[in-house]
Design an enzyme around this catalytic site. Structure first.
Site, PDB file in Angstrom:
ATOM      1  N   LYS A 185       0.983  -1.331   0.126  1.00  0.00           N
ATOM      2  CA  LYS A 185      -0.014   0.179   0.012  1.00  0.00           C
ATOM      3  C   LYS A 185       0.800   1.280  -0.073  1.00  0.00           C
ATOM      4  O   LYS A 185       1.658   1.287   0.907  1.00  0.00           O
ATOM      5  CB  LYS A 185      -1.023   0.259   1.191  1.00  0.00           C
ATOM      6  CG  LYS A 185      -1.760   1.300   1.095  1.00  0.00           C
ATOM      7  CD  LYS A 185      -2.666   1.438   2.670  1.00  0.00           C
ATOM      8  CE  LYS A 185      -1.955   2.377   3.514  1.00  0.00           C
ATOM      9  NZ  LYS A 185      -1.779   3.605   2.884  1.00  0.00           N
ATOM     10  N   SER A 238       5.654   6.632  10.624  1.00  0.00           N
ATOM     11  CA  SER A 238       5.727   7.558  11.721  1.00  0.00           C
ATOM     12  C   SER A 238       5.958   6.368  13.020  1.00  0.00           C
ATOM     13  O   SER A 238       5.499   5.195  12.975  1.00  0.00           O
ATOM     14  CB  SER A 238       4.687   8.161  12.267  1.00  0.00           C
ATOM     15  OG  SER A 238       3.313   7.667  12.261  1.00  0.00           O
ATOM     16  N   GLU A 240       4.494   6.622  15.810  1.00  0.00           N
ATOM     17  CA  GLU A 240       3.049   6.429  16.683  1.00  0.00           C
ATOM     18  C   GLU A 240       2.799   5.224  15.898  1.00  0.00           C
ATOM     19  O   GLU A 240       2.138   4.175  16.556  1.00  0.00           O
ATOM     20  CB  GLU A 240       2.621   7.640  16.320  1.00  0.00           C
ATOM     21  CG  GLU A 240       1.282   7.919  17.206  1.00  0.00           C
ATOM     22  CD  GLU A 240       0.334   8.889  16.511  1.00  0.00           C
ATOM     23  OE1 GLU A 240       0.943   9.850  15.920  1.00  0.00           O
ATOM     24  OE2 GLU A 240      -0.891   9.043  16.968  1.00  0.00           O
ATOM     25  N   GLY A 242       4.016   2.987  14.145  1.00  0.00           N
ATOM     26  CA  GLY A 242       4.793   1.733  14.182  1.00  0.00           C
ATOM     27  C   GLY A 242       4.528   1.150  15.395  1.00  0.00           C
ATOM     28  O   GLY A 242       4.363  -0.082  15.563  1.00  0.00           O
ATOM     29  N   CYS A 293      13.495  10.486   6.711  1.00  0.00           N
ATOM     30  CA  CYS A 293      13.503  10.029   8.083  1.00  0.00           C
ATOM     31  C   CYS A 293      14.979  10.400   8.663  1.00  0.00           C
ATOM     32  O   CYS A 293      15.127  10.394   9.805  1.00  0.00           O
ATOM     33  CB  CYS A 293      12.886   8.707   8.240  1.00  0.00           C
ATOM     34  SG  CYS A 293      13.760   7.608   6.919  1.00  0.00           S
ATOM     35  N   GLU A 390      10.623  15.096  15.542  1.00  0.00           N
ATOM     36  CA  GLU A 390      10.753  15.181  14.276  1.00  0.00           C
ATOM     37  C   GLU A 390       9.694  16.036  13.432  1.00  0.00           C
ATOM     38  O   GLU A 390       8.787  15.792  13.591  1.00  0.00           O
ATOM     39  CB  GLU A 390      10.535  13.607  13.543  1.00  0.00           C
ATOM     40  CG  GLU A 390      10.775  13.338  12.212  1.00  0.00           C
ATOM     41  CD  GLU A 390      10.569  11.945  11.631  1.00  0.00           C
ATOM     42  OE1 GLU A 390       9.421  11.422  12.050  1.00  0.00           O
ATOM     43  OE2 GLU A 390      11.490  11.449  11.026  1.00  0.00           O
TER      44      GLU A 390
HETATM   45  P1  NDP Z   1       2.025   7.506   8.873  1.00  0.00           P
HETATM   46  O1  NDP Z   1       3.002   6.548   9.674  1.00  0.00           O
HETATM   47  O2  NDP Z   1       0.565   7.692   9.536  1.00  0.00           O
HETATM   48  O3  NDP Z   1       1.692   6.617   7.374  1.00  0.00           O
HETATM   49  C1  NDP Z   1       2.860   6.027   6.950  1.00  0.00           C
HETATM   50  C2  NDP Z   1       2.015   4.818   6.292  1.00  0.00           C
HETATM   51  O4  NDP Z   1       1.348   4.063   7.061  1.00  0.00           O
HETATM   52  C3  NDP Z   1       1.059   5.406   5.236  1.00  0.00           C
HETATM   53  O5  NDP Z   1       0.777   4.664   4.146  1.00  0.00           O
HETATM   54  C4  NDP Z   1      -0.276   5.319   6.026  1.00  0.00           C
HETATM   55  O6  NDP Z   1      -1.509   5.660   5.362  1.00  0.00           O
HETATM   56  C5  NDP Z   1      -0.195   4.046   6.678  1.00  0.00           C
HETATM   57  N1  NDP Z   1      -0.848   4.043   7.982  1.00  0.00           N
HETATM   58  C6  NDP Z   1      -1.508   5.177   8.882  1.00  0.00           C
HETATM   59  N2  NDP Z   1      -1.972   4.589   9.729  1.00  0.00           N
HETATM   60  C7  NDP Z   1      -1.922   3.278   9.707  1.00  0.00           C
HETATM   61  C8  NDP Z   1      -2.248   2.277  10.732  1.00  0.00           C
HETATM   62  N3  NDP Z   1      -3.030   2.556  11.737  1.00  0.00           N
HETATM   63  N4  NDP Z   1      -2.170   0.892  10.363  1.00  0.00           N
HETATM   64  C9  NDP Z   1      -1.143   0.779   9.301  1.00  0.00           C
HETATM   65  N5  NDP Z   1      -0.965   1.484   8.396  1.00  0.00           N
HETATM   66  C10 NDP Z   1      -1.140   3.015   8.736  1.00  0.00           C
HETATM   67  O7  NDP Z   1       2.913   9.054   8.585  1.00  0.00           O
HETATM   68  P2  NDP Z   1       1.983  10.107   8.441  1.00  0.00           P
HETATM   69  O8  NDP Z   1       1.980  10.164   6.520  1.00  0.00           O
HETATM   70  O9  NDP Z   1       0.919  10.505   9.027  1.00  0.00           O
HETATM   71  O10 NDP Z   1       2.937  11.408   8.623  1.00  0.00           O
HETATM   72  C11 NDP Z   1       3.040  11.718  10.090  1.00  0.00           C
HETATM   73  C12 NDP Z   1       4.436  12.022  10.550  1.00  0.00           C
HETATM   74  O11 NDP Z   1       5.252  10.710  10.523  1.00  0.00           O
HETATM   75  C13 NDP Z   1       5.166  13.032   9.669  1.00  0.00           C
HETATM   76  O12 NDP Z   1       4.992  14.176  10.016  1.00  0.00           O
HETATM   77  C14 NDP Z   1       6.610  12.449   9.931  1.00  0.00           C
HETATM   78  O13 NDP Z   1       7.119  13.156  11.183  1.00  0.00           O
HETATM   79  C15 NDP Z   1       6.553  11.051  10.372  1.00  0.00           C
HETATM   80  N6  NDP Z   1       6.827  10.395   8.856  1.00  0.00           N
HETATM   81  C16 NDP Z   1       8.189   9.371   9.122  1.00  0.00           C
HETATM   82  C17 NDP Z   1       8.557   8.621   8.034  1.00  0.00           C
HETATM   83  C18 NDP Z   1       9.705   7.961   7.898  1.00  0.00           C
HETATM   84  O14 NDP Z   1      10.029   7.532   7.058  1.00  0.00           O
HETATM   85  N7  NDP Z   1      10.278   7.770   9.213  1.00  0.00           N
HETATM   86  C19 NDP Z   1       7.476   8.755   6.657  1.00  0.00           C
HETATM   87  C20 NDP Z   1       6.225   9.388   6.753  1.00  0.00           C
HETATM   88  C21 NDP Z   1       6.141  10.240   7.799  1.00  0.00           C
HETATM   89  P3  NDP Z   1      -1.905   7.017   5.033  1.00  0.00           P
HETATM   90  O15 NDP Z   1      -1.028   7.621   4.029  1.00  0.00           O
HETATM   91  O16 NDP Z   1      -3.092   7.083   4.571  1.00  0.00           O
HETATM   92  O17 NDP Z   1      -1.703   7.860   6.465  1.00  0.00           O
END
Ligand code: NDP
Length: 482
Positions: A185, A238, A240, A242, A293, A390
């Site tokens: 996804k 994120s 959270e 994770g 990240c 972050e």
């Molecule tokens: P998320 O962790 O929410 O998104 C990462 C992926 O997980 C997306 O495909 C998301 O879908 C999906 N997802 C969201 N909720 C769930 C769930 N409960 N169970 C399984 N999968 C889920 O990151 P965000 O996009 O909301 O970003 C928020 C913050 O996270 C950012 O501001 C940043 O600080 C951090 N981040 C860190 C990353 C990294 O590589 N370390 C990458 C992205 C974000 P959907 O797109 O619909 O949310």
């Protein structure tokens, strides 16, 4: 005669990309209508214009994709000779190279990143990952000497929006090389390069069901994690989310790798070549709008060179060009979403409120779209939110240190442990620092360099498991005694 060297835009044409008005879910080798009946609009964050309608997969759709992946695992993929699996991966890599410009334009259009980055970093690296893991497919017994590696089964892979195609490659290439099938996804805001990738799979004649791509928001991700037919979850995103995934999986026996957030220290010693270090600082935090990240978001400067470093840094920041991601001159593109822009703005405001000194170069931002001016904070205390959390945007927090021990203590003073940078001319100091920094990746006299042969991953709240290199295969094999 005086000549004015004015800026002239050099936009990449977007004609090469042919978008469909609406996309289904790629399951069992073809696009199917979502059982949910739901779709949402994906946009261009630089123009706030709609690009296409994509499906919002629900529980029944996830079930269908997992069953297709299971069928392909049992029926074809796990039985194929490893050298045959390699052929498909090589084909995918070559097709990605052939269609590189199309992917680069689409990645910039849907994600907001500068075309120079998608063209020179994201797409070539994605192809390189497929090439690299194609090479391992028939050599797994050499990767794990004295063990008998076998595939795990169906992998559910959930990726973020900052490197959509590259994260797809990081996930799919090792999984397939090791003989697994996948359901992937992409993030809600950046589904289009993954959907174009389905056409690459068709061209490569990959057997149906080996790779299934489903779109949707976090609810879809949660359904994938909870599905009993999945053997392994690979997640990047994120901390959270994770943690929530880890809670769901506790006691299920499913395998898990988590690549989560970071708050890396980029450490500049007084013997570092300063001009190069400043380039490294810029690349460390403003590359991909700071949506990285492993971004070097905390700059640690040795006190004796603080003034000189900050003066050079500010001068360099004034040359950064912020704007149209499709312009080949652009250094900093659009913020990926309104939601992320609001998060960055709130954290920057907290920095101002807590007493840090803010600097933003003069910069004319486009009227439409999501933008944030490259920002640096000085006078930052370790306790400030901008030094702890972050931000995932083009925002740098500067701290100082006097001795190597102090640098290590400050660098490690974070819940994260993904990456770090060290700038010094002494090799012995680099090695000493690398041993004491609690970070998965440590760059020396460079920053944000990636190679498929090199493992990547974190400590502490940055997650566990490694991607890339031989280590990246481990997550996708069960090891029996030879
Ligand atoms: P998320 O962790 O929410 O998104 C990462 C992926 O997980 C997306 O495909 C998301 O879908 C999906 N997802 C969201 N909720 C769930 C769930 N409960 N169970 C399984 N999968 C889920 O990151 P965000 O996009 O909301 O970003 C928020 C913050 O996270 C950012 O501001 C940043 O600080 C951090 N981040 C860190 C990353 C990294 O590589 N370390 C990458 C992205 C974000 P959907 O797109 O619909 O949310």
């Amino acid at each position: 005669m005086a000549t004015a060297w004015d800026y002239a835009p050099a936009p990449e044409s977007r004609d090469i990309v042919r978008l469909q008005e609406r996309y289904g879910l790629f399951i069992g080798g073809k696009f199917v209508e979502p059982l949910s009946g739901e779709r949402y609009t994906t946009i261009d964050p630089a123009r706030e214009e709609p690009l296409s309608e994509v499906a919002q997969a629900n529980k029944a759709d996830v079930d269908r994709a997992v069953k297709a992946a299971r069928g392909a695992f049992d029926g074809t993929w796990s039985k194929l000779r490893p050298s045959e699996r390699a052929k498909y991966l090589f084909r995918i890599a070559r097709i990605l190279q052939e269609r590189a410009r199309e992917f680069a334009v689409l990645e910039s259009l849907n994600g907001g990143k500068p075309i120079r980055e998608s063209r020179d970093v994201d797409v070539p690296l994605a192809a390189a990952h497929f090439f690299y893991y194609a090479g391992w497919a028939d050599k797994l017994e050499y990767a794990f000497p004295n063990r008998k590696p076998r595939p795990i089964g169906v992998a559910a892979q959930i990726i973020p929006w900052n490197f959509p195609l590259l994260m797809l490659a990081w996930k799919i290439a090792p999984a397939l090389a090791a003989g697994n099938t996948v359901v992937l996804k992409p993030a809600e805001t950046t589904p289009l390069s993954a959907l174009l990738f389905c056409d690459v799979l068709r061209q490569a004649e990959l057997p149906p069901g080996v790779v299934n791509i489903i779109t949707g928001d976090g609810r879809t991700g949660a359904e994938m994690v909870a599905h009993p037919g999945v053997d392994k979850i690979a997640f990047t995103g994120s901390t959270e989310v994770g943690k929530a995934i880890q809670r769901t999986l506790a006691g299920t026996g499913k395998r898990l790798t988590l690549e989560l957030g970071g708050k890396a220290a980029n450490i500049i010693f007084d013997d570092a070549p300063l001009d190069q270090a400043v380039e490294g600082i810029i690349n460390g935090i403003y590359f991909n709008q700071g949506h990285v990240c492993c971004a070097g978001s905390r700059l640690l400067v040795q006190e004796s060179i603080y003034e000189a470093t900050i003066a050079k840094l500010k001068r360099r920041m004034r040359t950064l060009r912020v704007g149209d991601p499709l312009d080949k001159n652009t250094d900093v593109g659009a913020i990926n979403s309104k939601q992320q822009l609001d998060k960055i703005a709130a954290l920057v405001q907290s920095g101002v409120d807590e007493g840090a000194e803010i600097y933003q170069p003069p910069c004319k931002l486009p009227e439409r779209g999501y933008w944030f001016v490259p920002t640096v904070f000085t006078n930052v205390a370790q306790s400030y939110r901008i030094a702890q959390e972050e931000i995932f945007g083009p925002v740098l927090s500067v701290l100082t240190f006097r001795t190597p021990d102090e640098a290590i203590e400050k660098a490690n003073n974070t819940p994260y442990g993904l990456s770090a940078g060290v700038w010094t001319e002494k090799g012995s100091r680099i090695l000493a620092m690398a041993q004491k920094l609690r970070a998965g990746v440590i760059w020396a006299n460079t920053y944000n360099r990636f190679d498929p042969a090199s493992p990547f991953g974190g400590y502490k709240e940055s997650g566990f498991g490694r991607e890339g290199g031989r280590h990246g295969l481990e997550a996708y094999v069960a090891l029996d005694d030879a």
